[in-house]
Design a protein around this motif. Structure first.
Motif, short mmCIF file in Angstrom:
data_model
loop_
_atom_site.label_atom_id
_atom_site.label_comp_id
_atom_site.label_asym_id
_atom_site.label_seq_id
_atom_site.Cartn_x
_atom_site.Cartn_y
_atom_site.Cartn_z
N PRO A 1 -10.33 -20.95 -3.03
CA PRO A 1 -9.53 -21.90 -3.81
C PRO A 1 -9.55 -21.53 -5.28
O PRO A 1 -10.57 -21.07 -5.80
N PHE A 2 -8.43 -21.74 -5.95
CA PHE A 2 -8.40 -21.65 -7.42
C PHE A 2 -9.29 -22.78 -7.95
O PHE A 2 -9.24 -23.91 -7.46
N ILE A 3 -10.11 -22.47 -8.95
CA ILE A 3 -10.96 -23.48 -9.60
C ILE A 3 -10.77 -23.31 -11.11
O ILE A 3 -10.96 -22.21 -11.63
N LEU B 1 -16.13 -16.87 -13.56
CA LEU B 1 -14.68 -16.77 -13.44
C LEU B 1 -14.07 -18.16 -13.44
O LEU B 1 -12.93 -18.36 -13.81
N TYR B 2 -14.88 -19.15 -13.00
CA TYR B 2 -14.42 -20.55 -12.91
C TYR B 2 -15.63 -21.44 -13.13
O TYR B 2 -16.78 -20.99 -13.06
N GLN C 1 -19.05 -4.99 -9.01
CA GLN C 1 -17.88 -5.76 -9.45
C GLN C 1 -17.95 -5.97 -10.96
O GLN C 1 -19.02 -6.20 -11.51
N TYR D 1 -6.06 -17.48 -15.47
CA TYR D 1 -6.97 -18.32 -14.67
C TYR D 1 -8.44 -17.97 -14.85
O TYR D 1 -9.31 -18.72 -14.43
N CYS D 2 -8.73 -16.84 -15.46
CA CYS D 2 -10.07 -16.26 -15.31
C CYS D 2 -10.97 -16.52 -16.53
O CYS D 2 -10.59 -16.28 -17.67
N MET E 1 -5.76 -16.32 -4.36
CA MET E 1 -6.31 -17.64 -4.60
C MET E 1 -5.42 -18.68 -3.93
O MET E 1 -4.20 -18.54 -3.91
N GLU F 1 -3.61 -11.24 -5.57
CA GLU F 1 -3.56 -12.54 -6.28
C GLU F 1 -2.37 -13.41 -5.88
O GLU F 1 -2.52 -14.60 -5.67
N ARG G 1 -7.82 -7.89 -5.13
CA ARG G 1 -6.93 -8.93 -4.63
C ARG G 1 -5.55 -8.77 -5.23
O ARG G 1 -5.43 -8.48 -6.43
N1 5AD Z 1 -10.73 -19.65 -9.54
C1 5AD Z 1 -10.87 -19.03 -8.35
N2 5AD Z 1 -10.89 -17.71 -8.20
C2 5AD Z 1 -10.77 -16.97 -9.31
N3 5AD Z 1 -10.74 -15.64 -9.48
C3 5AD Z 1 -10.62 -15.38 -10.80
N4 5AD Z 1 -10.55 -16.53 -11.50
C4 5AD Z 1 -10.64 -17.53 -10.60
C5 5AD Z 1 -10.61 -18.94 -10.67
N5 5AD Z 1 -10.46 -19.57 -11.84
C6 5AD Z 1 -10.73 -14.71 -8.36
C7 5AD Z 1 -9.54 -13.76 -8.45
C8 5AD Z 1 -10.19 -12.40 -8.62
C9 5AD Z 1 -11.56 -12.63 -7.99
C10 5AD Z 1 -12.60 -11.65 -8.44
O1 5AD Z 1 -11.89 -13.93 -8.37
O2 5AD Z 1 -8.80 -13.81 -7.23
O3 5AD Z 1 -9.50 -11.36 -7.98
#
Ligand code: 5AD
Ligand code: FES
Length: 347
Positions: A231-233, A307-308, A106, A68-69, A201, A162, A160
């Motif tokens: 939220p996941f993005i 990260l997103y 971080q 996801y990252c 997330m 996760e 996290r």
């Molecule tokens: N969307 C949202 N949160 C994310 N993280 C990493 N990638 C994404 C993403 N695509 C979050 C993870 C990580 C934190 C630093 O950022 O939960 O632990």
């Protein structure tokens, strides 16, 4: 449904089935009922105060390849950078002058920074800012490494989990990373004496309501000092590029639940929440959050720590974000305080 919420308030948890029912049958009325109670709970412990933490994203090199990252190892489009010790200390100075009393280091899991390097950086910050908290957040390390960082002056660690479901964890991470080791790290950190943050997330690919309930139950069991959810993005350069983002509404609902489960927990309104909705952070505070974590990284590197997609505040200076946050927090009747904002156990 209100009786379930009342039960949650009273017992500070619910059974797995009750949580599933609560989440599946949520509506506006029940959300508002949760938020009202979550606000009342925050206010009891923190008044209308909001704590701020200055985030220093000191490296975007990462040995991991989480699906996801955006800074995953295999993303060749990510322009890599590392801050020098001097640059990190300069971020702290800017932050201190702006009223920050917590610095969060971080970064990706970057082998370039040895334990000695990190201990050196941590002890210099500790010496220069004896009145500040130092939070670390750069992934999984050994018990001994964590211990050395703690002894060098670090106070807190964010990691996290996760997702608390081992099968789901495997769907988000490549081989070699597993939930068991993640949890082991969390227990090590607690044993060493850190204030520990975990989180997950919301709406990550393959996530089910049952997974989310397991996240809540794991959080209850682990009883962290801090919980970060967002939220996941999707990020365009990852294999989850075409997945849909997590919902703000469900993130806020879970924020309220977490506040009711752990009344005195430190709960940030995350950058991801502010990314999916321009007023996401305000809404999150009104759902029970009490911490903001703006960026103190030099403006030149901010847009490289993605990260997103769409991450906010990549063009602003720390001072601009500080003013912006002040206005936002005041607009909803809260105030930012100059304070370490440590975890205070309930008496
Ligand atoms: N969307 C949202 N949160 C994310 N993280 C990493 N990638 C994404 C993403 N695509 C979050 C993870 C990580 C934190 C630093 O950022 O939960 O632990
Ligand atoms: Fe960064 Fe608003 S918090 S611009």
């Amino acid at each position: 449904m209100k009786t379930l919420v009342d039960k949650l308030i009273e017992n500070r948890t619910l059974t797995r089935d009750e949580f599933i029912t609560l989440i599946n049958s949520r509506n506006e009325e029940i959300s508002e009922y949760i938020f009202e109670n979550a606000r009342r709970t925050s206010e009891k412990h923190f008044g209308k105060n909001v704590y701020i933490r200055g985030l220093i994203e000191f490296t975007n090199y990462c040995r991991n390849d989480c699906y996801y990252c955006g800074i995953r190892k295999s993303n060749a489009n990510c322009e890599r950078y590392r801050l020098s010790k001097e640059e990190i200390l300069q971020c702290c100075k800017n932050g201190y002058d702006l009223g920050f009393r917590t610095f969060v280091l971080q970064g990706g899991e970057d082998g370039f920074f040895s334990d000695d390097d990190m201990c050196d950086i941590i002890s210099q910050i500790r010496q220069a800012y004896p009145d500040c908290a130092i939070t670390l957040s750069f992934g999984e390390r050994s018990y001994d490494s964590y211990k050395r960082f703690f002894e060098s002056g670090a106070n807190r660690y964010l990691l996290r989990h996760e997702t608390a479901d081992a099968e789901h964890y495997k769907k988000l991470h490549p081989k070699g990373l597993d939930l068991e080791n993640r949890k082991k790290c969390l227990y090590h950190l607690k044993e060493i004496g850190y204030q520990v943050g975990t989180g997950f997330m919301v709406g990550s690919p393959y996530q089910t309501v049952e997974n989310l309930v397991d996240d809540l139950l794991f959080i209850k069991e682990f009883s962290p000092h801090m919980v970060g959810i967002g939220p996941f993005i999707p990020h365009g350069d990852t294999i989850f590029a075409d997945e849909k983002p997590g919902s703000l509404e469900l993130t806020l609902f879970l924020t309220g639940i977490i506040r009711l489960m752990l009344p005195n927990v430190l709960l940030p309104a995350t950058t991801a929440v502010g990314t999916v909705d321009p007023l996401g952070r305000e809404k999150s505070i009104l759902a029970g959050a009490n911490v903001l974590m703006p960026n103190l990284s030099p403006a030149g590197v901010r847009s490289k720590y993605l990260l997103y997609d769409g991450k906010i505040c990549t063009g602003e200076e720390a001072a601009e974000c500080r003013v912006c946050l002040q206005k936002r927090v005041e607009s909803i009747g809260y105030k930012i305080v100059v304070d370490r904002g440590d975890y205070v156990p309930e008496v």
